[in-house]
Design a protein around this motif. Structure first.
Motif, PDB file in Angstrom:
ATOM      1  N   TYR A  22       0.834  -1.202   0.000  1.00 37.74           N
ATOM      2  CA  TYR A  22       0.000   0.000   0.000  1.00 37.74           C
ATOM      3  C   TYR A  22       0.871   1.257   0.000  1.00 37.74           C
ATOM      4  N   ILE A  23       1.902   1.259   0.848  1.00 37.18           N
ATOM      5  CA  ILE A  23       2.817   2.409   0.915  1.00 37.18           C
ATOM      6  C   ILE A  23       3.519   2.602  -0.425  1.00 37.18           C
ATOM      7  N   PHE A  24       3.991   1.506  -1.003  1.00 37.61           N
ATOM      8  CA  PHE A  24       4.679   1.576  -2.297  1.00 37.61           C
ATOM      9  C   PHE A  24       3.760   2.180  -3.363  1.00 37.61           C
ATOM     10  N   ILE A  25       2.516   1.721  -3.378  1.00 34.58           N
ATOM     11  CA  ILE A  25       1.576   2.236  -4.380  1.00 34.58           C
ATOM     12  C   ILE A  25       1.274   3.698  -4.133  1.00 34.58           C
ATOM     13  N   GLN A  26       1.194   4.121  -2.858  1.00 30.86           N
ATOM     14  CA  GLN A  26       0.966   5.537  -2.569  1.00 30.86           C
ATOM     15  C   GLN A  26       2.074   6.397  -3.157  1.00 30.86           C
ATOM     16  N   LEU A  27       3.291   5.876  -3.136  1.00 27.88           N
ATOM     17  CA  LEU A  27       4.439   6.651  -3.610  1.00 27.88           C
ATOM     18  C   LEU A  27       4.616   6.572  -5.118  1.00 27.88           C
ATOM     19  N   THR A  28       3.929   5.657  -5.772  1.00 29.39           N
ATOM     20  CA  THR A  28       4.146   5.468  -7.210  1.00 29.39           C
ATOM     21  C   THR A  28       2.847   5.505  -7.993  1.00 29.39           C
ATOM     22  N   LYS A  29       1.767   5.884  -7.330  1.00 26.76           N
ATOM     23  CA  LYS A  29       0.455   5.563  -7.905  1.00 26.76           C
ATOM     24  C   LYS A  29       0.097   6.316  -9.185  1.00 26.76           C
ATOM     25  N   GLU A  30       0.479   7.551  -9.279  1.00 22.60           N
ATOM     26  CA  GLU A  30       0.168   8.308 -10.508  1.00 22.60           C
ATOM     27  C   GLU A  30      -1.250   8.041 -10.992  1.00 22.60           C
ATOM     28  N   SER A  55      -2.446  -3.895  -3.419  1.00 22.76           N
ATOM     29  CA  SER A  55      -1.483  -3.719  -2.319  1.00 22.76           C
ATOM     30  C   SER A  55      -0.831  -5.029  -1.904  1.00 22.76           C
ATOM     31  N   PHE A  56      -1.612  -6.063  -1.671  1.00 18.00           N
ATOM     32  CA  PHE A  56      -1.025  -7.324  -1.210  1.00 18.00           C
ATOM     33  C   PHE A  56      -0.127  -7.969  -2.265  1.00 18.00           C
ATOM     34  N   PRO A  57      -0.603  -8.143  -3.519  1.00 16.72           N
ATOM     35  CA  PRO A  57       0.276  -8.725  -4.541  1.00 16.72           C
ATOM     36  C   PRO A  57       1.567  -7.922  -4.727  1.00 16.72           C
ATOM     37  N   VAL A  58       1.451  -6.592  -4.681  1.00 14.10           N
ATOM     38  CA  VAL A  58       2.650  -5.770  -4.861  1.00 14.10           C
ATOM     39  C   VAL A  58       3.575  -5.913  -3.647  1.00 14.10           C
ATOM     40  N   GLY A  59       2.990  -5.900  -2.452  1.00 14.76           N
ATOM     41  CA  GLY A  59       3.799  -6.061  -1.240  1.00 14.76           C
ATOM     42  C   GLY A  59       4.547  -7.388  -1.241  1.00 14.76           C
ATOM     43  N   LEU A  60       3.851  -8.448  -1.627  1.00 17.98           N
ATOM     44  CA  LEU A  60       4.475  -9.772  -1.670  1.00 17.98           C
ATOM     45  C   LEU A  60       5.594  -9.808  -2.715  1.00 17.98           C
ATOM     46  N   LEU A  68      -7.912   3.925   5.320  1.00 18.77           N
ATOM     47  CA  LEU A  68      -6.833   2.988   5.625  1.00 18.77           C
ATOM     48  C   LEU A  68      -7.188   2.111   6.826  1.00 18.77           C
ATOM     49  N   ILE A  69      -7.749   2.754   7.876  1.00 18.90           N
ATOM     50  CA  ILE A  69      -8.102   1.984   9.089  1.00 18.90           C
ATOM     51  C   ILE A  69      -9.178   0.966   8.752  1.00 18.90           C
ATOM     52  N   PHE A  70     -10.181   1.425   8.039  1.00 15.59           N
ATOM     53  CA  PHE A  70     -11.282   0.550   7.654  1.00 15.59           C
ATOM     54  C   PHE A  70     -10.757  -0.614   6.815  1.00 15.59           C
ATOM     55  N   THR A  71      -9.833  -0.267   5.887  1.00 11.55           N
ATOM     56  CA  THR A  71      -9.240  -1.294   5.025  1.00 11.55           C
ATOM     57  C   THR A  71      -8.441  -2.308   5.827  1.00 11.55           C
ATOM     58  N   MET A  72      -7.612  -1.810   6.748  1.00  8.55           N
ATOM     59  CA  MET A  72      -6.770  -2.734   7.538  1.00  8.55           C
ATOM     60  C   MET A  72      -7.637  -3.676   8.368  1.00  8.55           C
ATOM     61  N   LEU A  73      -8.769  -3.158   8.829  1.00  7.80           N
ATOM     62  CA  LEU A  73      -9.702  -4.022   9.578  1.00  7.80           C
ATOM     63  C   LEU A  73     -10.240  -5.119   8.665  1.00  7.80           C
ATOM     64  N   GLY A  74     -10.624  -4.691   7.479  1.00  3.83           N
ATOM     65  CA  GLY A  74     -11.119  -5.653   6.493  1.00  3.83           C
ATOM     66  C   GLY A  74     -10.064  -6.683   6.146  1.00  3.83           C
ATOM     67  N   VAL A  75      -8.830  -6.211   5.947  1.00  2.49           N
ATOM     68  CA  VAL A  75      -7.722  -7.116   5.612  1.00  2.49           C
ATOM     69  C   VAL A  75      -7.502  -8.099   6.763  1.00  2.49           C
ATOM     70  N   ALA A  76      -7.572  -7.596   7.993  1.00  2.00           N
ATOM     71  CA  ALA A  76      -7.363  -8.468   9.164  1.00  2.00           C
ATOM     72  C   ALA A  76      -8.432  -9.559   9.224  1.00  2.00           C
ATOM     73  N   ILE A  77      -9.676  -9.179   8.929  1.00  2.00           N
ATOM     74  CA  ILE A  77     -10.762 -10.176   8.964  1.00  2.00           C
ATOM     75  C   ILE A  77     -10.538 -11.247   7.896  1.00  2.00           C
ATOM     76  N   VAL A  78     -10.228 -10.797   6.687  1.00  2.00           N
ATOM     77  CA  VAL A  78      -9.997 -11.765   5.607  1.00  2.00           C
ATOM     78  C   VAL A  78      -8.768 -12.624   5.928  1.00  2.00           C
ATOM     79  N   ALA A  79      -7.733 -11.997   6.480  1.00  2.00           N
ATOM     80  CA  ALA A  79      -6.521 -12.751   6.846  1.00  2.00           C
ATOM     81  C   ALA A  79      -6.852 -13.808   7.892  1.00  2.00           C
ATOM     82  N   TRP A  80      -7.688 -13.416   8.833  1.00  2.00           N
ATOM     83  CA  TRP A  80      -8.093 -14.353   9.892  1.00  2.00           C
ATOM     84  C   TRP A  80      -8.747 -15.594   9.293  1.00  2.00           C
ATOM     85  N   ILE A  81      -9.626 -15.346   8.314  1.00  2.00           N
ATOM     86  CA  ILE A  81     -10.316 -16.466   7.646  1.00  2.00           C
ATOM     87  C   ILE A  81      -9.307 -17.302   6.861  1.00  2.00           C
TER      88      ILE A  81
END
Lengths: 235, 504
Positions: B30-38, B49-54, B106-119
Motif C-alpha cells: 500500500y505504501i509503495f503504491i501511494q508513492l508510485t500511484k500516478e 497492495s497485497f500482490p505488490v507487497g508480496l 486505511l483503518i477501515f481497510t486494515m480491519l477488512g484485511v485483518a478479517i480476511v486474513a483471519w479467515i
C-alpha cells in the motif's frame, strides 16, 4: 435490412439470456462435479492446526520431518558424535576404482545430525550416548512407547542441501540415488529396510532436553532425556 | 498426550504471527503504491497492495541472495526502506502533489484485511500437499533462512525451483510460524476480488450499465471459482498458484494501461515493473514466458521508452542476475536438472531478442502489419512448435497426447475442457471469418493462445515425456492459463451480446 432499436434490444436480450443460461448451467455442473469427485492423485487436507504437519500424516507415514522440525525447534538435542567428513571412511579417494566403492555409513552417521543442526535450537555432542550398533537392542523392548511417524528416506534424501563437502557423495544426484533408487532396488531384494522415525511423544512435550539416536538401519529414535534415563534404569 | 494435542501446543501464536505478516505485506504494498500511484483509483490501490507487497518482499529477497548479501529480515527491511525512501525523495524533488492519506479509509481497510486474513489463516480452506510442497517450498526456504546465503550445495534447488516462490515460503521461518497456507489463501481471495473488478470494469467500459456489469462480472468470477483447474491450482502449495495469479495481474494491468480507461496509461508502471520481476523468477521457465508476454505487450499503445523502462530492463536485469549468480558466482552444475546450460542460453537469448525487437523492430513491424501482427505472432509460435516437432517428433506428439488426455480424462480439468474447446473453436472460426476485419484476433485471445503454444514448447524442452496425471508438471503449468481464458471468453461474450447487426 435496417434493424430497429426495438429489434436490437430484443436480439441483445436473447443473447444475454442464452449466455446467462450457459454460464449458470456450467457453474452448477462444475459444483456438482467438484462435490461428487475426489481430488484424483492430488492429496487434499483440511487442517485444524497451524502446522504444515497434518495429524493424518502419521497414519500414512508421510513427512515425519515436518513433525520433527516443530518438536525440536525450541529444544537442545544431544547426538552421539560430531559430523564425520567423508575422509573418515575407508572408501574416501577410491571413486575411480571398479564398482566405485561407497561406505553408506557416511550418510547413516551424519544425515540426522545435519537435519537437526538446521531445525533444533541447539545440537550438543554427548559421546556417552550409545553407538548405532547398540541402539536397536536398547529400544527393542520399549519400542511400543514410540510413535512411528513413517519412513525417513525423503527427508534424508534432501539433506544434500546441508552437505557442504565437495565430494560426489554429497551431491543431489548421489543422495537421490542412495535414498531412492538404491533403497527401492535393495528393498525388493530383501537387502534394505526403509528407516523409520520413532518419537516418544510424552517426553518430547515435557522435556527441554532431547536425545536423538539412530541404529545401523538408520531408524531414528527421538525422545526426552527423562525417557532415556528411565530406560537405562530399567536395564 | 496425542500427536494432535502436541501440534496444537507447539503452534500456539502461529495464527497471530501469520495474520500479522499478511497485514505487514499489505501495508508495504500500500505504501509503495501511494508513492508510485500516478492516478490509480482507490479500489485498485487496495486490490493491488497485497500482490505488490508480496512481490516487493520476494524480489528483494531474491536480489539479496543473488548479490551474496545476508538473507535475513533486517537486510530485507533495510533494502525496502531504501527503496521507499528513494521514492519519497523523488516525489519531493519533483514536487509531486501527494494527496493526504485517507486515514479512515486505511483503518477501515486494515480491519477488512485483518478479517480476511483471519479467515485465510484459520484452516477453513483446505490445501493440497505433495512432495514438492514439502521439500521445494518448505524445506528449501527453511534452509535458505538458516544458511542466509545461496550455496553451491543447493544443487538442483537452484536450477529447478522458482526462487521468488521459495522466498515467499521463507516467511514462516523469518516470522516464527510453520506454513504459508494463510498467505496463499489470502492471495487467492484477493485475486478473486481482482478478477471480479477486472470483469466489472471491462463490462462497464463496453456500455453495459453498472448493475448488469456487476452481475456479469459476478457470474464470470463464479464460473472461474468453480472451475476444477482453478480450484486444483489455488489450493496446491506450489509456485503454480502464484504464477497463475501474477500472470493474470500482469496481463490485465498491461491491457488496462493501454485501453482508454479513466486512469492514465502510465499509472501502473511501478506495479508492472515489480510484477514482471516477480513473475520472471516464480518458475524456472518464468523468464521465457514473461519475454513472450512482453513481445505481445509491444502490440499495445506503449512508446519505446515505456516498453524498455517498464518491461524489458527490469526483466532483463533480474534474469541476468540469476544466470550470473548460477554459472559465474556459484558455478552450479547438477548432473540432472530441468535447467541446463543450453536452456539457459535459450532463456538469455530470448531476453536479448526481446530487447532488440523492442528497440529496433517493433515500431516498423507494427506499422507494416498493423492488425495482422497477432496472427503473425501465432504463425511464428506455430513455426517454432513445428520445428520442435521436426527435431523430436515422438516426444512432441507424446506430450500433445498427454495434454489432450489430461483434459479429456479430467485430470485436474473437471468439465473445463468442454467450454475451453468450444471457446477455442469460436475464436478460430471468428479469426477466419473476420480475417480482413479490424481485429481478426483480439489481443487477449492472442495472449492465451500464445501461452498455450509456449507451454507445449517448454514441456518439450523440459526433456522426458509428460505424464497423464493431474500432478504432472506440464499439466499444472497448462492450468495456469485458465483465468486468462475465462476473462478473454467473458469479454468476447460481452462484445457478442452488445454487437447486433453491426450496431454496438
Amino acid at each position: 435490412m435496417k434493424i430497429t432499436r426495438a429489434q436490437t434490444a430484443k436480439y441483445r436480450k436473447r443473447k444475454k439470456t442464452a449466455a446467462f443460461l450457459v454460464v449458470i448451467i456450467f457453474i452448477i455442473l462444475n459444483l456438482y462435479y467438484h462435490l461428487s469427485h475426489n481430488n484424483g492423485d492430488v492429496p487434499l487436507y483440511n487442517y485444524n492446526t497451524q502446522s504444515m504437519y497434518h495429524e493424518g500424516f502419521a497414519e500414512e507415514g508421510l513427512y515425519p520431518d515436518l513433525f520433527l522440525r516443530l518438536a525440536v525447534k525450541d529444544k537442545t538435542v544431544s547426538v552421539p558424535h560430531e559430523e564425520r567428513l567423508y575422509s573418515y571412511y575407508s572408501t574416501y579417494g577410491r571413486d575411480n576404482e571398479d564398482g566405485n566403492p561407497f561406505d553408506r555409513n557416511y550418510l547413516i552417521d551424519n544425515d540426522y545430525i545435519r537435519f537437526l543442526r538446521v531445525y533444533a535450537k541447539e545440537v550438543e555432542v554427548d559421546t556417552t550416548l550409545p553407538d548405532k550398533a547398540l541402539v536397536r537392542d536398547i529400544f527393542a523392548e520399549s519400542i511400543e512407547k514410540f510413535e512411528d511417524l513413517g519412513i525417513s528416506n525423503d527427508m534424508l534424501r534432501y539433506t544434500f542441501l546441508l552437505n557442504k563437502e565437495e565430494v560426489q557423495q554429497a551431491s543431489a544426484f548421489w543422495y537421490s540415488w542412495y535414498y531412492h533408487s538404491f533403497a527401492e532396488r535393495e528393498s525388493r531384494e530383501g537387502r534394505y529396510e526403509f528407516p523409520h522415525v520413532f518419537v516418544n511423544i510424552d517426553s518430547l512435550e515435557n522435556d527441554e532436553h532431547l536425545l536423538a539416536l539412530w541404529d545401523s538401519k538408520q531408524n531414528l529414535y527421538l525422545m526426552g532425556d527423562s525417557f532415556y534415563d528411565a530406560i537405562q534404569h530399567t536395564d | 498426550m496425542t500427536l494432535y494435542n502436541i501440534l496444537i501446543d507447539l503452534t500456539k501464536f502461529f495464527y497471530l504471527r501469520q495474520v500479522g505478516v499478511i497485514l505487514g505485506i499489505f501495508l508495504l504494498g500500500y505504501i509503495f503504491i501511494q508513492l508510485t500511484k500516478e492516478k490509480i483509483s482507490d479500489i485498485w490501490q487496495l486490490l493491488l497492495s497485497f500482490p505488490v507487497g508480496l512481490s516487493l518482499y520476494a524480489v528483494t529477497g531474491f536480489v539479496l541472495l543473488s548479490l551474496g548479501v545476508e538473507f535475513e529480515v533486517g537486510t530485507i527491511a533495510m533494502f525496502l526502506f531504501v527503496v521507499i525512501a528513494e521514492l519519497t525523495l523523488r516525489l519531493v524533488r519533483e514536487k509531486v502533489y501527494i494527496a493526504p492519506l485517507k486515514l479512515s479509509l486505511l483503518i477501515f481497510t486494515m480491519l477488512g484485511v485483518a478479517i480476511v486474513a483471519w479467515i485465510a489463516v484459520s484452516g477453513a480452506l483446505p490445501v493440497e500437499i505433495s512432495n514438492d510442497s514439502v521439500y521445494y517450498y518448505s524445506t528449501y526456504p527453511k534452509i535458505l533462512v538458516e544458511e542466509k546465503f545461496y550455496d553451491k550445495s543447493f544443487d538442483v534447488f537452484l536450477t529447478d525451483v522458482g526462487q521468488t516462490a521459495a522466498v515467499i515460503n521463507a516467511l514462516p521461518f523469518f516470522f516464527g510460524f510453520d506454513q504459508t497456507f494463510g498467505v496463499q489463501h489470502f492471495m487467492n481471495i484477493n485475486f478473486c476480488c481482482i478478477f471480479f473488478m477486472a470483469a466489472f470494469e471491462s463490462g462497464k467500459s463496453r456500455q453495459v450499465n453498472k448493475k448488469k456489469a456487476a452481475t456479469a462480472a459476478l457470474l464470470a468470477t463464479l464460473f472461474l471459482l468453480t472451475s476444477e483447474p482453478f480450484l486444483i491450482t489455488v489450493r496446491w502449495v506450489l509456485a503454480n498458484v502464484y504464477f497463475m495469479e501474477y500472470l493474470f495481474i500482469f496481463v490485465f494491468i498491461a491491457y488496462k494501461m493501454s485501453e482508454r480507461l479513466p486512469e492514465n496509461s502510465v499509472a501502473y508502471s511501478a506495479v508492472q515493473m515489480v510484477t514482471g520481476m516477480m513473475l520472471t523468477m516464480l518458475r524456472v521457465e518464468g523468464g521465457v514466458f514473461v519475454c513472450i508476454m512482453v513481445l505481445i505487450f509491444s502490440l499495445l499503445k506503449y512508446d519505446r521508452g515505456q516498453m524498455l523502462r517498464i518491461y524489458v530492463i527490469p526483466i532483463a536485469a533480474i534474469q541476468i542476475l540469476y544466470y550470473l549468480n548460477l554459472y559465474i558466482r556459484l558455478r552450479v552444475d547438477p548432473l540432472y536438472s530441468f535447467l541446463d546450460i543450453k536452456k539457459s542460453m535459450i532463456a538469455i537469448g530470448t531476453v536479448l531478442f526481446t530487447a532488440l525487437y523492442v528497440i529496433f523492430f517493433r515500431e516498423r513491424l507494427n506499422k507494416l502489419y498493423g492488425k495482422f501482427m497477432p496472427i503473425l505472432f501465432i504463425a511464428l509460435l506455430a513455426a517454432g512448435n513445428l520445428s520442435l516437432l521436426l527435431i523430436g517428433r515422438e516426444r512432441y506428439i507424446e506430450n500433445l497426447r498427454a495434454f489432450y488426455l489430461n483434459i479429456r480424462l479430467s485430470n485436474g480439468w473437471g468439465l473445463f475442457g468442454i467450454p475451453f474447446l468450444a471457446y477455442a473453436c469460436w475464436v478460430f472460426y471468428s479469426m477466419i471469418k473476420h480475417w480482413k476485419g479490424d481485429s481478426p484476433l483480439p489481443w487477449l485471445d492472442l495472449i492465451w493462445i500464445s501461452a498455450f503454444m509456449m507451454i507445449v514448447a517448454v514441456s518439450w524442452a523440459r526433456g522426458g515425456a509428460l505424464a497423464v496425471r493431474t500432478s504432472d508438471s506440464g499439466n499444472r503449468v497448462m492450468m495456469q492459463i485458465v483465468p486468462l481464458v475465462v476473462y478473454a471468453g467473458y469479454l468476447r461474450t460481452i462484445n457478442w451480446i452488445q454487437k447486433v447487426g453491426g450496431r454496438a
